[in-house]
Design an enzyme around this catalytic site. Structure first.
Site, PDB file in Angstrom:
ATOM      1  N   PRO A   1      -2.652   0.009   1.237  1.00  0.00           N
ATOM      2  CG  PRO A   1      -2.431   1.789   2.656  1.00  0.00           C
ATOM      3  CD  PRO A   1      -2.872   1.186   1.275  1.00  0.00           C
ATOM      4  CD  GLU A   2      -3.023  -6.344   0.797  1.00  0.00           C
ATOM      5  OE1 GLU A   2      -3.323  -7.470   1.313  1.00  0.00           O
ATOM      6  OE2 GLU A   2      -2.574  -6.417  -0.319  1.00  0.00           O
TER       7      GLU A   2
END
Ligand SMILES: [Zn+2]
Length: 278
Positions: free
Chosen positions: A7-8
């Site tokens: 996840p960014e």
């Protein structure tokens, strides 16, 4: 392993927004199923620290979530590759998902469940965020005013590395990973291999604009789901359908029809159009 997807910023920001419903709610208990995810604290000490504390705020720094508790201390969650934070109603005699590693029992008859299949994520409890290496070294937020042409120009004058590697350096700018670095450079029309010291003013300005536009657009679409990322209600993000270059190796560029190239930079896959990105 080239395709380490985690996840960014847009995915973590989506979860943060979902979790705002927990503001003012008390943590009544915590059940640690896998002690390994508690990185700077034992499960027993974690319980002592957070039990009966109210969640006063939840914010995001880079790819991490920060819970501010009523005693002004912090509970932080880094999702790693397969971490998920889900808000679920409490149900009696129902077993948790196999991936559940920590369960926070809340005063609103719900549980906040931390799932993590591969356990690269981490949960910490600290008095000050600087007590955690990740936060102490973190660069500016890309959606903040500090991420601007002047900031990048000053930085690249001192440093010459491939521009994609620079965008993924969390000490330079926080929250951009493999997917968004590829998308930002496609939008900006810059070759990901280009040395940062060779960027001209126009290109730096294009990076600033593309970063903000793409990250905001992804947040609007609740992030990119390839495999494990889910929002706090367990739903997938929709931005994967809107990716213009990431994961499109061998497919025609949406602008010029040249086939998209895939190379490895700093052990990670980079996707780019050899014609549009110079
Ligand atoms: Zn192209």
């Amino acid at each position: 392993m080239v395709n380490k997807l985690m996840p960014e910023l847009p995915e973590v920001e989506t979860i943060r927004r979902d979790l705002q419903q927990l503001k003012g709610i008390k943590i009544i208990d915590v059940k640690v199923i896998a002690a390994r995810v508690c990185r700077n604290i034992t499960p027993e000490k974690l319980a002592i620290r957070i039990k009966n504390k109210i969640i006063s705020d939840i914010y995001r720094r880079g790819k991490a979530l920060v819970f501010v508790l009523s005693d002004k201390k912090f509970l932080t969650v880094q999702l790693g590759m397969t971490g998920q934070l889900l808000v679920k109603s409490k149900q009696k005699n129902v077993e948790y998902d196999k991936a559940a590693k920590v369960v926070f029992k809340l005063s609103n008859a719900k549980n906040l469940i931390y799932n993590d299949q591969r356990m690269f994520g981490r949960i910490c409890a600290v008095d000050k965020l600087e007590g955690i290496d990740y936060f102490a070294a973190l660069g500016v937020e890309p959606l903040g005013e500090q991420f601007n042409v002047k900031y990048i120009s000053e930085h690249v004058a001192r440093r010459s590395i491939p521009v994609k590697v620079l965008l993924m350096d969390q000490k330079f700018v926080a929250g951009i990973g493999n997917i968004y670095a590829s998308e930002i450079l496609f939008e900006a029309g810059i070759d990901p291999r280009k040395r940062s010291s060779l960027l001209d003013a126009k290109q730096i300005s294009a990076i600033v604009k593309a970063s903000k536009r793409i990250l905001k657009e992804s947040i609007k679409n609740r992030g990119t789901t390839f495999r494990d990322y889910r929002d706090a209600s367990g739903s997938k993000g929709r931005f994967a359908e809107k990716l213009k270059v990431y994961g499109r190796e061998g497919l025609p560029c949406i602008k010029c029809k040249t086939l998209i190239n895939n190379i490895v930079q700093a052990q990670r896959s980079t996707f780019y159009c050899p014609k549009c990105q110079i």
